[in-house]
Each structure stands twice: as structure tokens, then as C-alpha cells.
Write an enzyme that holds these catalytic residues in place. Structure first.
Site, PDB file in Angstrom:
ATOM      1  N   TYR A 152       0.857  -1.182   0.000  1.00  0.00           N
ATOM      2  CA  TYR A 152       0.000   0.000   0.000  1.00  0.00           C
ATOM      3  C   TYR A 152       0.889   1.228   0.000  1.00  0.00           C
ATOM      4  CZ  TYR A 152      -4.955   0.105  -0.362  1.00  0.00           C
ATOM      5  OH  TYR A 152      -6.206   0.122  -0.882  1.00  0.00           O
ATOM      6  N   GLU A 205      -0.231   4.880  -0.769  1.00  0.00           N
ATOM      7  CA  GLU A 205      -0.950   6.117  -1.110  1.00  0.00           C
ATOM      8  C   GLU A 205      -0.001   7.307  -1.067  1.00  0.00           C
ATOM      9  OE1 GLU A 205      -4.328   6.532   1.453  1.00  0.00           O
ATOM     10  OE2 GLU A 205      -5.525   5.108   0.284  1.00  0.00           O
ATOM     11  N   ASP A 262      -5.353  12.010 -26.375  1.00  0.00           N
ATOM     12  CA  ASP A 262      -5.583  10.670 -25.843  1.00  0.00           C
ATOM     13  C   ASP A 262      -4.986   9.689 -26.846  1.00  0.00           C
ATOM     14  OD1 ASP A 262      -6.516   8.177 -25.155  1.00  0.00           O
ATOM     15  OD2 ASP A 262      -8.564   8.826 -24.711  1.00  0.00           O
ATOM     16  N   THR A 308      -3.272   4.614 -22.370  1.00  0.00           N
ATOM     17  CA  THR A 308      -3.300   3.319 -21.711  1.00  0.00           C
ATOM     18  C   THR A 308      -1.942   2.685 -21.975  1.00  0.00           C
ATOM     19  OG1 THR A 308      -4.254   2.341 -23.694  1.00  0.00           O
ATOM     20  CG2 THR A 308      -5.788   2.952 -21.950  1.00  0.00           C
ATOM     21  N   LYS A 327      -2.125  -1.318 -24.905  1.00  0.00           N
ATOM     22  CA  LYS A 327      -2.488  -1.469 -26.308  1.00  0.00           C
ATOM     23  C   LYS A 327      -1.199  -1.572 -27.142  1.00  0.00           C
ATOM     24  CE  LYS A 327      -6.922   0.567 -25.220  1.00  0.00           C
ATOM     25  NZ  LYS A 327      -7.843   1.721 -25.307  1.00  0.00           N
ATOM     26  N   ARG A 344      -2.111  -3.872 -18.116  1.00  0.00           N
ATOM     27  CA  ARG A 344      -3.300  -3.008 -18.132  1.00  0.00           C
ATOM     28  C   ARG A 344      -3.095  -1.867 -17.143  1.00  0.00           C
ATOM     29  NH1 ARG A 344      -6.960  -5.531 -21.192  1.00  0.00           N
ATOM     30  NH2 ARG A 344      -8.262  -3.704 -20.997  1.00  0.00           N
TER      31      ARG A 344
HETATM   32  C1  LIG Z   1      -8.878   2.224 -24.578  1.00  0.00           C
HETATM   33  C2  LIG Z   1      -9.146   3.676 -24.577  1.00  0.00           C
HETATM   34  C3  LIG Z   1      -9.504   4.363 -23.398  1.00  0.00           C
HETATM   35  C4  LIG Z   1      -9.886   3.678 -22.108  1.00  0.00           C
HETATM   36  O1  LIG Z   1      -9.056   2.773 -21.583  1.00  0.00           O
HETATM   37  P1  LIG Z   1      -9.553   1.679 -20.533  1.00  0.00           P
HETATM   38  O2  LIG Z   1      -8.278   1.199 -19.967  1.00  0.00           O
HETATM   39  O3  LIG Z   1     -10.315   0.651 -21.314  1.00  0.00           O
HETATM   40  O4  LIG Z   1     -10.411   2.361 -19.516  1.00  0.00           O
HETATM   41  C5  LIG Z   1      -9.635   5.743 -23.468  1.00  0.00           C
HETATM   42  N1  LIG Z   1      -9.445   6.406 -24.619  1.00  0.00           N
HETATM   43  C6  LIG Z   1      -9.138   5.773 -25.773  1.00  0.00           C
HETATM   44  C7  LIG Z   1      -8.964   6.572 -27.022  1.00  0.00           C
HETATM   45  C8  LIG Z   1      -8.988   4.393 -25.791  1.00  0.00           C
HETATM   46  O5  LIG Z   1      -8.703   3.776 -26.941  1.00  0.00           O
END
Ligand SMILES: *Cc1c(COP(=O)(O)O)cnc(C)c1O
Length: 424
Positions: free
Chosen positions: A60, A62, A206, A232, A235, A241
Site C-alpha cells: 500500500y 498512497e 488521448d 493506456t 495497447k 493493463r
Molecule cells: C482504450 C481507450 C480508453 C480507455 O481505456 P480503458 O483502460 O479501457 O479504460 C480511453 N481512450 C481511448 C482513445 C482508448 O482507446
């Protein structure tokens, strides 16, 4: 046939919880035996999985390095600092927060940091490829903030930057979001940045889908233009994750406070360790070659599909992703996706821009090349995959044909070992 080569990694799960063990192994076999084309998925390395499954899950912590609310952080502080430094170095930014649990909460944190409740978020409409968290109505981001949408051009299905500029001027959003889950072309981040500046808005890039491509140098980089970047880590970046927020130094304090204590409690230091391993892998020449091959593979797969009469949204791809409009093939997306899965080829049904059908049963199929490229597949294999896809779509109701293709696919996959797997 399954050849178990022994899996010390799961030996204790096997001994103590055979039910869970069997399900994990079944999924592992499925990931080995199928051509995985979901563009948001990948195969992480065994090193990433080991770090993610390590004793750091016991902690933990925080707070942030040097400012924790728990004792016992001598190793964790050093770890999180190291991962922050790797993220800053790789993406060329002043500040990195590596604690967000996933992409959706990370976007929420950016809005929480930079906006007041009710302010306007301007993002690409969900049916045009945008993400739920870019202000869409069913998302909390569309409930606590006001949503302004831009769309792709009705003819070209490309982002029309003049339209984006005009909407920004008229609506005066507090933040403009660039990024999507189903856009097969490059983003002009410089223009987005200039539009945001002109409208007095923040600019959030994003890059969840494309962060691996940016690192590999095959997609433009938003770092010089964005107030904040969210990605993220699971991907194209090929980590565990999780998510990261990268930002200019001037927003560091607000972003950090939004992640903790506003939205999260204890960070998942095991995930952060996995992110660190992935960032190190992503800094290598091998990873740059991977990113180039992801795009090269997607271009060949797109061209081969087009040759077989598939209509592609925008006519092709510049990144890792292909959005197929199945209207001309007289098959709906869901039916095609199900038949493909039975044949060992996994994609997902998806809306296409201006889709005449409903979101739960749309006209499109979304595929991508990150996973197959991680397995070492190249242009030649993309040609083979396109032929199978064509066959499946022509035989969606022929179970025997689909099962025959599944057997061929299994055979084919055996030649491309997947990282981190203990079955072949
Ligand atoms: C995958 C994705 C997210 C969200 O990610 P999660 O981990 O599934 O919550 C946000 N924005 C875009 C453009 C994404 O492709």
C-alpha cells in the site's frame, strides 16, 4: 493438440485452485491458437507479466514518492520514481503520473484537474470513433461536464480540421480532446494544438491506441502541442493493463492531486513495475522495428481486403487499425465477427461513421495488427489472413467451412509463438 511445456508460473494456482487454473490455461491456448486482430489488444512479454504478478501487489503506497501516507516505501519510492523517469524520457515530457488504474479513470483525472463541473469537453463523437470518456452521454464525463462533439467528414470520413476549428470558435470548450478508438488515419496534433490555443482551450491528446506507434516514430508526436497526454499502457505500448498521464510541468500538481487523493486510493505498484518493464522494452530498436511492422502489416492487410471487395472506412489505413464497412458484403458486423471468431480470427463489430444501423448491431468490423505483429507475422501472413477473412465472410452460415478454417488457422499460428505463453 496441446503440448504443455510446463508452467512454473502457474504451478501454485494449479495445485490450489484447479478451476481458475483451467480457465487461465484455456484462455492461454485460445490466445495461442487464434489470429487476434482486436486493435486494442496485444501480447505482453513474460517479463511484464512477472513484474505485474510480483510481491509489489502486497503493497500500500498512497501518495507519491517521498510524500507517502504509509511507512515501508524504501523500495516502492525508488521503483515509482524510476518508472516516472522512463516515461518522461520516452515521451519527452516534463511530468509523468504512472498511477491511473486504467484509461477511463485517467481521462476523468485530466478533466477533474483542468475543468470545473459543467465546463465543455469537445471530443470526437462516439459513433465516429471517439471514446466514451470524451464526453459521451452514458459516460460520467458526459454527466458532470457539457459535451460538444465534432464528427468526421461525411464523404472522406477524415477529421475535417476546418470544421473542428469552427466548432471550437463557436462553442468555446474548456478542453479539446484528440484521439479515438476507431480512426484509421494519423492525427494532426499540431493543428489540434493550434485550434485549442486559438479557442482558449486546453488540449488533451488521448493516444491510448497509438502510443506504441508514437514511441516507434511512425506516428506524429503530440508532446510539443498538448497540455496533457493520456495513454493506456496495454495497447500498442504492449505493457500491463494501466494508464499514464503525461503533462507539462505547469499542470503537474493539479494532475497529481486529481489522481490521488481526488479519484484513487493506493496505486497498484505491481502494475507500475510492469509499466516500467514495458517502457524499457519500448525504448529499444526492436520496438521501433515492431512499430514500423505494425503499420506495414496493416497497410498490406487493408490493400488485400480492398482487392477482395471489402469497403474500408477512409479507403485504407495509416496506423495499426482497419475499419471495414460490411454493407457491400451484405453481412452485418456482429454476424461477421461471430463467424470469424469461430474460424479462429478475432475482431470486433463496430459502428462506422454515419452508420445506418444501431450501435449494438452495426455495419462495421474493426481489426488491427498489434498482436499478430508481436507474434512475428509479416506482409506474407497478412495476405493469408485476408484470404481467410474473405472466405469466412462468404460462408458465415457454413459451420463446417468455419471449423475447417479454424483448424487451418491453428496450424498456421503454431509457426508464430506468442510471447509469454507456455503452450504451443
Ligand atoms: C482504450 C481507450 C480508453 C480507455 O481505456 P480503458 O483502460 O479501457 O479504460 C480511453 N481512450 C481511448 C482513445 C482508448 O482507446
Amino acid at each position: 493438440m496441446t503440448t504443455e511445456v510446463g508452467d512454473p508460473y502457474l504451478a501454485e494456482v494449479e495445485r490450489t485452485d484447479p478451476q481458475i487454473y483451467r480457465l487461465i490455461k484455456a484462455e492461454e491456448q485460445y490466445q495461442v491458437d487464434s489470429i487476434r486482430l482486436i486493435p486494442s489488444e496485444n501480447y505482453t512479454s513474460r517479463a511484464v507479466m512477472e513484474a505485474t504478478g510480483s510481491v509489489l501487489a502486497n503493497k500500500y503506497s498512497e501518495g507519491y514518492p517521498g510524500k507517502r501516507y504509509y511507512e515501508g516505501q524504501r523500495n516502492v519510492d525508488a521503483l515509482e520514481t524510476l518508472v516516472q523517469e522512463r516515461a518522461k524520457g520516452l515521451f519527452g515530457v516534463g511530468h509523468a503520473n504512472v498511477q491511473p488504474y486504467s484509461g477511463s479513470p485517467a481521462n476523468l483525472a485530466v478533466y477533474y484537474a483542468l475543468l470545473e463541473p459543467g465546463d465543455k469537453i469537445m471530443g470526437l463523437a462516439l459513433p465516429h470513433g471517439g471514446h466514451l470518456t470524451h464526453g459521451w452521454g452514458v459516460s460520467a464525463t458526459g454527466r458532470f461536464w457539457t459535451s460538444v462533439r465534432y464528427e468526421v467528414d461525411p464523404k472522406t470520413h477524415l477529421i475535417d480540421y476546418d470544421r473542428v476549428r469552427a466548432i471550437a470558435k463557436a462553442e468555446r470548450p474548456k478542453i479539446i480532446v484528440a484521439g479515438a478508438t476507431a480512426y484509421p488515419r494519423l492525427y494532426d496534433f499540431a493543428t489540434f494544438g493550434e485550434i485549442a490555443k486559438g479557442a482558449g482551450a486546453y488540449f488533451l491528446a488521448d493516444i491510448s491506441h497509438i502510443s506504441g506507434l508514437i514511441v516507434a516514430g511512425v506516428h506524429p508526436d503530440p508532446a510539443p502541442y498538448a497540455d496533457a497526454i493520456m495513454t493506456t499502457t496495454h495497447k500498442t505500448l504492449r505493457g500491463p493493463r494501466g494508464a499514464m498521464i503525461l503533462c507539462k510541468q505547469e499542470h503537474a500538481e493539479a494532475i497529481d492531486k486529481a489522481v490521488f487523493p481526488a479519484l484513487q486510493g493506493g496505486p497498484h505498484e505491481n502494475t507500475i513495475a510492469g509499466i516500467g518493464v514495458a517502457l524499457r522494452e519500448a525504448a529499444t530498436p526492436d520496438f521501433r522495428a515492431y512499430g514500423r511492422q505494425v503499420v506495414a502489416n496493416a497497410k498490406v492487410l487493408a490493400a488485400e481486403l480492398r482487392e477482395r471487395g471489402f469497403d474500408l472506412v477512409t479507403g485504407g489505413t495509416d496506423n495499426h487499425l482497419i475499419l471495414i464497412d460490411l454493407t457491400g458484403k451484405k453481412v452485418i458486423g456482429k454476424k461477421a465477427a461471430k463467424a470469424l471468431d469461430r474460424a479462429g480470427i478475432v475482431g470486433n463489430y463496430n459502428t462506422i461513421p454515419f452508420d445506418p444501423r444501431k450501435p449494438f448491431s452495426p455495419s462495421g468490423l474493426r481489426i488491427g495488427t498489434p498482436s499478430v505483429t508481436t507474434r512475428g507475422m509479416k506482409e506474407e501472413e497478412m495476405r493469408r489472413i485476408a484470404r481467410w477473412m474473405d472466405e469466412v465472410v462468404a460462408h458465415v452460415d457454413d459451420g463446417d467451412a468455419l471449423d475447417r478454417i479454424a483448424a487451418e488457422v491453428r496450424d498456421f499460428c503454431r509457426g508464430f509463438p506468442a510471447p509469454g505463453m507456455h503452450v504451443v
